[in-house]
Design a protein around this motif. Structure first.
Motif, PDB file in Angstrom:
ATOM      1  N   GLU A  36      17.382  -4.055  23.639  1.00  0.00           N
ATOM      2  CA  GLU A  36      16.449  -3.002  23.795  1.00  0.00           C
ATOM      3  C   GLU A  36      15.609  -2.898  22.451  1.00  0.00           C
ATOM      4  N   LYS A  37      16.309  -3.365  21.290  1.00  0.00           N
ATOM      5  CA  LYS A  37      15.386  -3.360  20.026  1.00  0.00           C
ATOM      6  C   LYS A  37      14.857  -4.729  19.619  1.00  0.00           C
ATOM      7  N   SER A  38      14.816  -5.677  20.729  1.00  0.00           N
ATOM      8  CA  SER A  38      14.575  -6.933  20.140  1.00  0.00           C
ATOM      9  C   SER A  38      13.028  -7.210  19.565  1.00  0.00           C
ATOM     10  N   VAL A  39      12.060  -6.151  20.321  1.00  0.00           N
ATOM     11  CA  VAL A  39      10.908  -6.289  19.599  1.00  0.00           C
ATOM     12  C   VAL A  39      10.998  -5.941  18.410  1.00  0.00           C
ATOM     13  N   TYR A  40      11.684  -4.855  17.985  1.00  0.00           N
ATOM     14  CA  TYR A  40      11.614  -4.200  16.612  1.00  0.00           C
ATOM     15  C   TYR A  40      12.044  -5.404  15.468  1.00  0.00           C
ATOM     16  N   PHE A  41      13.223  -6.060  15.882  1.00  0.00           N
ATOM     17  CA  PHE A  41      13.768  -7.301  15.211  1.00  0.00           C
ATOM     18  C   PHE A  41      12.690  -8.242  14.971  1.00  0.00           C
ATOM     19  N   ALA A  42      12.219  -8.602  16.004  1.00  0.00           N
ATOM     20  CA  ALA A  42      11.110  -9.818  16.050  1.00  0.00           C
ATOM     21  C   ALA A  42       9.793  -9.369  15.200  1.00  0.00           C
ATOM     22  N   GLU A  43       9.570  -8.113  15.093  1.00  0.00           N
ATOM     23  CA  GLU A  43       8.605  -7.771  14.163  1.00  0.00           C
ATOM     24  C   GLU A  43       9.077  -7.834  12.859  1.00  0.00           C
ATOM     25  N   LEU A  44      10.020  -7.334  12.710  1.00  0.00           N
ATOM     26  CA  LEU A  44      10.807  -7.375  11.154  1.00  0.00           C
ATOM     27  C   LEU A  44      10.775  -8.927  10.403  1.00  0.00           C
ATOM     28  N   ILE A  45      11.361  -9.900  11.413  1.00  0.00           N
ATOM     29  CA  ILE A  45      11.126 -11.294  11.084  1.00  0.00           C
ATOM     30  C   ILE A  45       9.860 -11.699  10.736  1.00  0.00           C
ATOM     31  N   ASP A  46       8.790 -11.250  11.841  1.00  0.00           N
ATOM     32  CA  ASP A  46       7.336 -11.692  11.603  1.00  0.00           C
ATOM     33  C   ASP A  46       6.919 -11.227  10.112  1.00  0.00           C
ATOM     34  N   ASN A  47       7.145  -9.970   9.724  1.00  0.00           N
ATOM     35  CA  ASN A  47       6.925  -9.324   8.634  1.00  0.00           C
ATOM     36  C   ASN A  47       7.478 -10.256   7.402  1.00  0.00           C
ATOM     37  N   ILE A  48       8.605 -10.557   7.550  1.00  0.00           N
ATOM     38  CA  ILE A  48       9.076 -11.332   6.662  1.00  0.00           C
ATOM     39  C   ILE A  48       8.636 -12.769   6.342  1.00  0.00           C
ATOM     40  N   ASP A  49       8.180 -13.265   7.532  1.00  0.00           N
ATOM     41  CA  ASP A  49       7.297 -14.723   7.573  1.00  0.00           C
ATOM     42  C   ASP A  49       5.982 -14.377   6.889  1.00  0.00           C
ATOM     43  N   LYS A  50       5.316 -13.453   7.147  1.00  0.00           N
ATOM     44  CA  LYS A  50       4.034 -13.101   6.596  1.00  0.00           C
ATOM     45  C   LYS A  50       4.016 -12.964   5.085  1.00  0.00           C
ATOM     46  N   THR A  51       5.177 -12.027   4.671  1.00  0.00           N
ATOM     47  CA  THR A  51       5.332 -12.051   3.267  1.00  0.00           C
ATOM     48  C   THR A  51       5.699 -13.176   2.599  1.00  0.00           C
ATOM     49  N   GLU A  52       6.275 -14.029   3.273  1.00  0.00           N
ATOM     50  CA  GLU A  52       6.907 -15.260   2.635  1.00  0.00           C
ATOM     51  C   GLU A  52       5.636 -16.024   2.269  1.00  0.00           C
ATOM     52  N   LYS A  53       4.678 -16.288   3.204  1.00  0.00           N
ATOM     53  CA  LYS A  53       3.444 -16.878   3.288  1.00  0.00           C
ATOM     54  C   LYS A  53       2.440 -16.694   2.215  1.00  0.00           C
ATOM     55  N   GLN A  54       2.463 -15.176   1.981  1.00  0.00           N
ATOM     56  CA  GLN A  54       1.520 -14.698   1.146  1.00  0.00           C
ATOM     57  C   GLN A  54       2.050 -14.962  -0.608  1.00  0.00           C
ATOM     58  N   ILE A  55       3.566 -15.070  -0.648  1.00  0.00           N
ATOM     59  CA  ILE A  55       3.933 -15.498  -2.068  1.00  0.00           C
ATOM     60  C   ILE A  55       3.959 -16.804  -2.403  1.00  0.00           C
ATOM     61  N   ASN A  56       3.894 -17.669  -1.311  1.00  0.00           N
ATOM     62  CA  ASN A  56       3.870 -19.090  -1.554  1.00  0.00           C
ATOM     63  C   ASN A  56       2.363 -19.322  -1.439  1.00  0.00           C
TER      64      ASN A  56
END
Length: 166
Positions: free
Chosen positions: A146-166
């Protein structure tokens, strides 16, 4: 003869609709394709209007072949399936490439994955262990669909932050 409402409610089991009623419905409602289809089935003549519009409409249940299994509601399911398979010589065949493993619809985690929490994922992120944090969020997503969308957004935010750093 049955009336149109009774015919539709019983799926045609009550008997045919009178030609007069179908003609009245079609003359009153020219756009009413269902009445035209029923009239075509009963008379065995294809309506020219239906032939023209058939390309733009999906297949109707009225056009499908009727199958009478001759079973009541309490009939044995295996007998019902056997009669269906014999009707048109259908066969249920296992896929040659299929595994013999059981198919599971539930999330499965191994015993070593007992400790998963959002706090642990946040600790991993604070320590710079991004892959471990994303793995925890994926496991949490499986455990809490029931919270899978929430966790998918967190993973997506981590990926975006990681791309900005690199």
């Amino acid at each position: 003869m049955s009336d149109f409402k009774e015919y539709m409610a019983t799926g045609g089991a009550c008997g045919p609709v009178s030609d007069e009623e179908l003609d009245r419905l079609i003359s009153e409602y020219e756009w009413f394709s269902t009445a035209r289809m029923i009239r075509s089935h009963q008379r065995g003549v294809v309506s020219s209007r239906l032939a023209v519009t058939s390309a733009s409409r999906s297949v109707s249940s009225l056009d499908m072949k009727r199958i009478d299994f001759g079973c009541d509601g309490d009939a044995d399911n295996e007998r019902l399936i056997e009669r269906f398979l014999q009707l048109d010589n259908y066969r249920i065949v296992a896929d040659d490439g299929a595994d013999d493993e059981q198919i599971s619809t539930e999330a499965q985690l191994s015993d070593e994955d007992d400790v998963v929490s959002e706090e642990l994922a946040e600790v991993y992120l604070a320590q710079g262990l991004v892959d471990e944090a994303k793995a925890i969020y994926r496991k949490l997503s499986l455990l809490n669909p029931e919270k899978s969308v929430y966790f998918a957004e967190l993973i997506d935010n981590i990926d975006k932050t990681e791309k900005q750093i690199n």
